[in-house]
Design an enzyme around this catalytic site. Sequence first.
Site, mmCIF file in Angstrom:
data_model
loop_
_atom_site.group_PDB
_atom_site.id
_atom_site.type_symbol
_atom_site.label_atom_id
_atom_site.label_comp_id
_atom_site.label_asym_id
_atom_site.label_seq_id
_atom_site.Cartn_x
_atom_site.Cartn_y
_atom_site.Cartn_z
ATOM 1 N N GLU A 147 0.904 -1.223 0.011
ATOM 2 C CA GLU A 147 0.027 -0.130 -0.129
ATOM 3 C C GLU A 147 0.983 1.288 -0.043
ATOM 4 O OE1 GLU A 147 -2.260 0.890 3.596
ATOM 5 O OE2 GLU A 147 -3.494 1.969 2.545
ATOM 6 N N ARG A 151 6.011 -13.028 9.462
ATOM 7 C CA ARG A 151 6.639 -11.436 9.029
ATOM 8 C C ARG A 151 7.950 -11.354 9.860
ATOM 9 N NH1 ARG A 151 2.795 -7.921 10.516
ATOM 10 N NH2 ARG A 151 3.713 -6.685 8.665
ATOM 11 N N LYS A 194 4.632 0.572 10.607
ATOM 12 C CA LYS A 194 4.548 1.836 9.841
ATOM 13 C C LYS A 194 4.318 3.251 10.749
ATOM 14 C CE LYS A 194 3.302 0.347 4.944
ATOM 15 N NZ LYS A 194 2.511 0.159 4.048
#
Length: 565
Positions: free
Chosen positions: A36, A261, A271
């Site tokens: 994104e 992850r 983020k």
Amino acid sequence: MTSEAPPRNLDFIREIVEDDLRSGKHNTVVTRFPPEPNGYLHIGHAKSICLNFGIASEYGGRCHLRFDDTNPTKEESEYAEAIKRDVTWLGFSWDHLFHASDYFEQLYQWGEELIRDGKAYVDSSTAEEIRDMRGTLTEPGKESACRSRSADENLDLFRRMRAGEFSDGTHVLRAKIDMQSPNINMRDPVLYRIRHEDHHRTGDKWDIYPMYDYAHPLSDAIEQITHSLCTLEFEDHRPLYDWLVETVRVPARPRQIEFARLNLNYTVMSKRKLLRLVEERYVAGWDDPRMPTIAGLRRRGFTPAAIRNFAERVGVAKRENVIDVGLLEFCVREDLNKVAPRVMGVLRPLRVVIENYPEGQSEELETPNNPEDASAGSRKVPFSRVLYIERDDFMEEPPKKFFRLAPGREVRLRSAYFITCSSVVKDAAGNVVEIRATYDPATRGGDAPDGRRPKATLHWVSAEHAVDCEVRLYDRLFNAENPEEGGDFLEHLNPDSLEIVPDGKLEPSVRSAAPFSHYQFERLGYFLVDPESKPGQPIFNRTVTLKDSWAKKLAGGGGLARASV
RNA sequence: UCCGGGGUCGUCCAAUGGUAGGACGCGGGUCUUUGGAGCCCGUCAUCGUGGUUCGAAUCCACGCCCCGGAGCCA
């Protein structure tokens, strides 16, 4: 006779891919990396990039770069550009750039199709009402009154949503699945919401935007993705993913596979937290060399090869993991050791006067550019009567295992001569400010005809030829292994994560080194020419120190060996 | 408490019923014109309890612990 393939330890995803190829389920593999554009890529994304592009190339398939740009309130072109730059820098390329926003029309049409099939409805409840009716982790949800609307009414409402007739938050399109489901994602998930907001690519064309859960599986299907790899937190979404690719008449049925992850110790990866570090100026920007972003690692001096190699070494599995940042450092040393030209530079200069070397004289000495690589050739470094050596390389009263310079002791100056410390000059406060020494002219180049071998070899720079430079010494941004643990992560910020050395002295060969070129400063570490450098005034970022067993001894052995230099 | 995942050296990853192995780290040695690199050696692990089996990290049962999930975020 049957030649057995060499045993390979495939990760579980590659195993699935090979099975699917072998069984004929697929005859090619298509993956995708779907960021994104709402932030910069970090080392965790690098793992995903290497996995997706890596699998595609290993099996002769394709990997798409697709921007998951379904939320215009958070996304920006600046991020999209940075992401493309970072993926390219890592060494991967896509043949065509995809955007979820390119599929908005198709996605909308499929929304109408779901309505006609009685599989979706427009809900005019408020966000709070929907939340309340969703139930909890332990209680089932309740059906909305709007659930029984006719297909015609839903179609009319959905079209008017698209036409911009309603304000934000007044209606949503929901899938009609099962409000009783123990999986909350299946309790009539929202597919579309109204947002009167310009999109960075589609402008003001749309007033409704699809949710990730709706757009992602269908985008995968449009692109004929075979294996849609994502992280563990999407595991609960897989039933919805499957529901969509089975319910909507899509051209393909991709399979979602989840893996753990990457986590790294001594840093943060979310983020939100990275954005906070940038916005609140705890770091200089997204590309601050202390950031775990790809841009930060690049500016720190990490190489694409080192990062790719790191991604390979950490492996792929489903269990939660925290990788030791030491492994990343190992990978960059491993790469740079092979490719970085050596150079001599002194960070904390201590003057040395060679008393028996003629004043005004100088000479050029030959030294290898990289002892690991003969093809790197050699260069000349100037030598003269006054030199600089590292302060740490001299001790007036050396302890037992200190092999470097001390009064009366002889050491080798790399590629130059043996020198012996004859005396020291001190200031009023008793600090050593200068070393007086003599050299042995017979040891030119660094070998003694009589075969004597000093226990230490020091790096040095000729004072009159030295290039002044700024050197930025970076250390880990946080001093807690897990900064997220206990209180605010900012409390664990390492106050010494950046130390600026204003007056480093370098050999003249680096005077106009190009930005982003890598060097090894012999005995110190690897350094990168910072893009803020000006011609003749280089600025160097320390990527990582060299392993230093003396420094480790000083630090008490084990643990976090910080370079003392 | 409901659903979904996961527990193997200090850290990551393997072993797919048959000698628990590799990498990083750590310790030691060797070599060295970088106390770097290289080379050699060593250290350290199957969550627990039962069961099946000639044989279990792997299969079964019951526990325990950890992670994720209740955005009109992705």
